[in-house]
Design an enzyme around this catalytic site. Sequence first.
Site, PDB file in Angstrom:
ATOM      1  N   LYS A  78      -3.682  -2.395  -3.265  1.00  0.00           N
ATOM      2  CA  LYS A  78      -4.820  -3.123  -2.689  1.00  0.00           C
ATOM      3  C   LYS A  78      -5.759  -3.543  -3.811  1.00  0.00           C
ATOM      4  O   LYS A  78      -6.017  -2.751  -4.725  1.00  0.00           O
ATOM      5  CB  LYS A  78      -5.543  -2.221  -1.678  1.00  0.00           C
ATOM      6  N   SER A 158      -9.175  -3.737   6.753  1.00  0.00           N
ATOM      7  CA  SER A 158      -9.242  -4.638   5.627  1.00  0.00           C
ATOM      8  C   SER A 158      -7.990  -4.631   4.740  1.00  0.00           C
ATOM      9  O   SER A 158      -7.787  -5.571   3.984  1.00  0.00           O
ATOM     10  CB  SER A 158     -10.441  -4.267   4.757  1.00  0.00           C
ATOM     11  N   SER A 182      -9.543   0.821   8.085  1.00  0.00           N
ATOM     12  CA  SER A 182      -8.905  -0.221   7.278  1.00  0.00           C
ATOM     13  C   SER A 182      -7.488   0.073   6.800  1.00  0.00           C
ATOM     14  O   SER A 182      -6.831  -0.814   6.268  1.00  0.00           O
ATOM     15  CB  SER A 182      -9.772  -0.542   6.059  1.00  0.00           C
TER      16      SER A 182
END
Lengths: 492, 95
Positions: A78, A158, A182
Amino acid sequence: MSDLTGLTIAEARDGLRKKAFSARELTDAHIKAIEKARALNAFVTETPELARAGAAESDKRLAAGSARALEGIPLGIKDLFCTKGVLTTAGSHILDGFKPPYESTVTRNLWDAGATMLGKLNMDEFAMGSSNETSYYKPVINPWRRKGSNTPLVPGGSSGGSAASVAARLVLGATGTDTGGSIRQPAAVTGIAGIKPTYGRCSRWGIVAFASSLDQAGPMARTVRDCAIMLKTMASHDPMDSTSVDMPVPDYETAMTGNVKGLRVGIPKEYRIDGMPAEIEALWQKGIEWLKAAGAEIVDVSLPHTKYALPAYYIVAPAEASSNLARYDGVRFGLRVPGKDITSMYENTRAAGFGREVQRRILIGTYVLSAGYYDAYYIKAQKLRTLIARDFDEAYKKCDLLLTPTAPGPAFGIGEKTDDPISMYLNDVFTVTVNLAGLPGISVPAGLNSEGLPLGLQLIGKAFDEATLFRAGEVIEKAAGMTPRPQAWWEV
Amino acid sequence: MSVDKNTVRRVAKLARIAFPEERLEPMAGELNRLLAWVEQLNEVDTSTVEPMTSVVKMSLKMRDDVVSDGGQAEAVTKNAPLGEDHYFAVPKVVE
């Protein structure tokens, strides 16, 4: 050989050790898959040369018989994790060109165990979002589509790039972070597994901060076992993060005995929310039946303050974000927009560099922390947090873990919820309580809805009892018996 | 507690975000909707509840009070949009 990207991490690990294929072959198969899947927009930065260099080293080690825990396993990271010398954007314009001179502890742990990096994954800006639509780098597209439809769906957020790349077989696993859901919500809507560990299990050092008392890193992968394998390596005590705990990390994989006999599974009645789709309710019921059939005991419990979790979160998280994001001022890194003096340089930089959702949250956070409002909002929310944590303590007197849905619905269409922030925030209604209380929670792929879209079930554990979540999660995963794999419509 | 245009202007100033005049009113509306939504926390009597200060029960560790890092001026200033000789450059602050 033909389907190296379809392997689980466990299978790839074993195949590499048996010399069924090389780390180079495994890596090249993934690099090729990534090149063909640019339509998904899952990556901000691809790093094939780094992956290949890592694979060469891994092949040497495998040949020498000195393979480490994740030797030769190609992963996605990420874009919230600082990676030394590799662009790190947090999905934001304001970090333009930022190449960290250091490595986050979690990624350092992964590389030290022999894993390699295929690239940096797209995400909601500063991890603020549940659909990946707030990314400066444009939304990620969910590899899943509704049956007979071409409507592009969101991958959740997210950690949407992480979820999409794992689901589309572009990476064997990915790192995510979870501040209000997330990791778990995107995992659920893309048909993969993902765990938010207990607060303090993974070091936050080198992870771009959103809300420091809620943020936690965790793995996202196609099976519960793969998450267990990754977390074992990601978790560590770290002197660089005083909130990381100094306690042994169990061998989660060996704890996965498949036996849940006598385990007491709590069903919180407050999670049966108004307007919950029937298919979510039905899936939850199925989860209960699966665990019961495996010998677990089902217990009704109450978490009376559940409904206050989201509003408390939307005070605490923006407050912490407004403080954390004060560092983006155009002086030390990233974007700078000139102004007539230093203050207008700050203001212009932050106006141009932050997207709308981030600005909204900074303003909310600044407001609730401003003189005269601190007690009414921030302290009030932190008191609710105490009550929410206490609810769990009470529930755990009667049970060992909790079973709930992960998200209130399947993946939705791009643009469907962007007009109303609160309806977007409701995506986290089942996950956010866990962050407020610092507990571990895992989302397990549990079925497809009538439109062929994946749904997930969540297990919530006691602090530092991730092992039980992996054990029970695998039982659900096996009972659900789905090998969720989207059609590769994106391949060019 | 209702937020008006002037409050948004003041908060944006505190947050150091330049806000064009035409966005103040819509943002006031957005903030009011959010604040109205979080108002529901007032339904709960918390007069005897301590605010959470530590997420998990743990005591902070002490470390030896020694220099553990340093001499990294090059690395620290490398990402600066403007600077030289290991200094950050900003618009003139003092006349």
